[in-house]
Design a protein around this motif. Structure first.
Motif, short mmCIF file in Angstrom:
data_model
loop_
_atom_site.label_atom_id
_atom_site.label_comp_id
_atom_site.label_asym_id
_atom_site.label_seq_id
_atom_site.Cartn_x
_atom_site.Cartn_y
_atom_site.Cartn_z
N SER A 134 0.85 -1.29 0.08
CA SER A 134 0.03 0.07 -0.06
C SER A 134 0.71 1.13 -0.08
N ILE A 135 0.25 2.36 -0.42
CA ILE A 135 1.05 3.55 -0.59
C ILE A 135 -0.18 4.54 -0.22
N GLU A 136 0.37 5.35 0.89
CA GLU A 136 -0.44 6.44 1.54
C GLU A 136 0.38 7.76 1.42
N VAL A 137 -0.41 8.83 0.79
CA VAL A 137 0.18 10.11 0.84
C VAL A 137 -0.55 11.09 1.22
N PHE A 138 -0.09 11.94 2.35
CA PHE A 138 -0.93 12.99 3.18
C PHE A 138 -0.33 14.33 2.90
N LEU A 139 -0.88 15.24 2.28
CA LEU A 139 -0.72 16.57 1.86
C LEU A 139 -1.05 17.52 2.82
N LYS A 140 -0.29 18.10 3.59
CA LYS A 140 -0.97 18.82 4.88
C LYS A 140 -0.64 20.34 4.67
N GLU A 141 -1.59 21.24 5.35
CA GLU A 141 -1.15 22.54 5.51
C GLU A 141 -1.43 22.89 7.02
N PHE A 142 -0.63 23.49 7.80
CA PHE A 142 -0.90 23.92 8.97
C PHE A 142 -1.13 25.17 8.99
N ILE A 143 -2.86 25.19 9.43
CA ILE A 143 -3.53 26.63 9.20
C ILE A 143 -2.97 27.63 10.16
N HIS A 144 -2.60 27.15 11.62
CA HIS A 144 -2.08 28.08 12.46
C HIS A 144 -0.79 28.74 12.03
N SER A 145 -0.12 28.24 11.23
CA SER A 145 1.23 28.77 10.86
C SER A 145 1.13 29.25 9.37
N ARG A 146 0.12 29.61 8.88
CA ARG A 146 -0.15 30.06 7.21
C ARG A 146 0.75 31.16 7.09
N GLY A 147 1.49 31.19 6.11
CA GLY A 147 2.37 32.17 5.68
C GLY A 147 3.79 32.02 6.22
N VAL A 148 3.97 31.20 7.26
CA VAL A 148 5.27 30.95 7.72
C VAL A 148 6.17 29.98 6.89
N GLU A 149 7.34 29.84 7.15
CA GLU A 149 8.15 29.20 6.12
C GLU A 149 7.87 27.79 6.05
N HIS A 150 7.52 27.18 6.75
CA HIS A 150 7.30 25.43 6.81
C HIS A 150 5.61 25.14 7.07
N ASP A 151 4.81 25.91 6.35
CA ASP A 151 3.52 25.60 6.58
C ASP A 151 2.83 24.49 5.65
N PHE A 152 3.68 23.93 4.87
CA PHE A 152 3.30 22.73 4.03
C PHE A 152 4.14 21.40 4.52
N ARG A 153 3.44 20.34 4.40
CA ARG A 153 4.31 19.04 4.84
C ARG A 153 3.73 17.94 3.83
N LEU A 154 4.38 17.29 3.54
CA LEU A 154 3.91 16.04 2.51
C LEU A 154 4.69 14.76 3.37
N ASP A 155 3.66 13.60 3.60
CA ASP A 155 4.06 12.58 4.30
C ASP A 155 3.92 11.30 3.05
N ILE A 156 4.82 10.42 2.93
CA ILE A 156 4.36 9.43 2.14
C ILE A 156 4.90 8.28 2.86
N ASN A 157 3.92 7.20 2.86
CA ASN A 157 3.99 5.71 3.61
C ASN A 157 4.10 5.02 2.69
N VAL A 158 5.12 3.98 2.30
CA VAL A 158 5.01 2.83 1.41
C VAL A 158 5.33 1.43 2.29
N LYS A 159 4.28 0.60 2.38
CA LYS A 159 4.12 -0.68 2.99
C LYS A 159 4.95 -1.58 2.13
N LEU A 160 5.88 -2.04 2.40
CA LEU A 160 6.69 -3.29 1.89
C LEU A 160 6.60 -4.63 2.74
#
Length: 121
Positions: free
Chosen positions: A39-65
């Motif tokens: 399985s492959i799971e991808v999470f695209l996240k935006e931290f609303i409380h830090s909108r406009g700050v340098e690291h406000d987006f996050r990408l998580d990818i989990n690949v189960k082997l």
């Protein structure tokens, strides 16, 4: 693995078809690395409380082997750049996984070699 087997989730942000299409396009470039993935799971996240700050987006990818999970996390201010960096890291880790597996198993699986030795005796 096919595109429909990849689970894409948007957390804290508006799901856009363009972003999802770009992500799937990048991941499916190296489709052969996902041959053993369950399985492959991808999470695209935006931290609303830090909108406009340098690291406000996050990408998580989990690949189960079988026997392991390959996990990639990337943060930044541009989601497209996060996807580019995250998929590059993912491909390197999957390549390393397959290289290690080939090294430890050899050309033929150890189970096959063991069976051949038993048949000779």
């Amino acid at each position: 693995m096919e595109e429909k087997d990849i689970q894409v989730s948007f957390v804290g942000m508006e799901p856009t078809e363009a972003l999802k299409k770009y992500l799937l396009e990048k991941i499916m470039k190296k489709e052969n690395l996902f041959s053993e993935a369950t399985s492959i799971e991808v999470f695209l996240k935006e931290f609303i409380h830090s909108r406009g700050v340098e690291h406000d987006f996050r990408l998580d990818i989990n690949v189960k082997l079988p026997n392991t999970v390959v996990r990639v996390e990337e943060r930044g201010s541009d989601m497209y750049a996060n996807i580019d960096k995250g998929t590059d890291i993912l491909f390197r880790r999957l390549k390393r996984y397959s290289d290690k597996k080939e090294y430890w198993e050899g050309k033929a699986s150890w189970k096959i070699l063991e069976a051949e030795e038993a048949a000779k005796a």
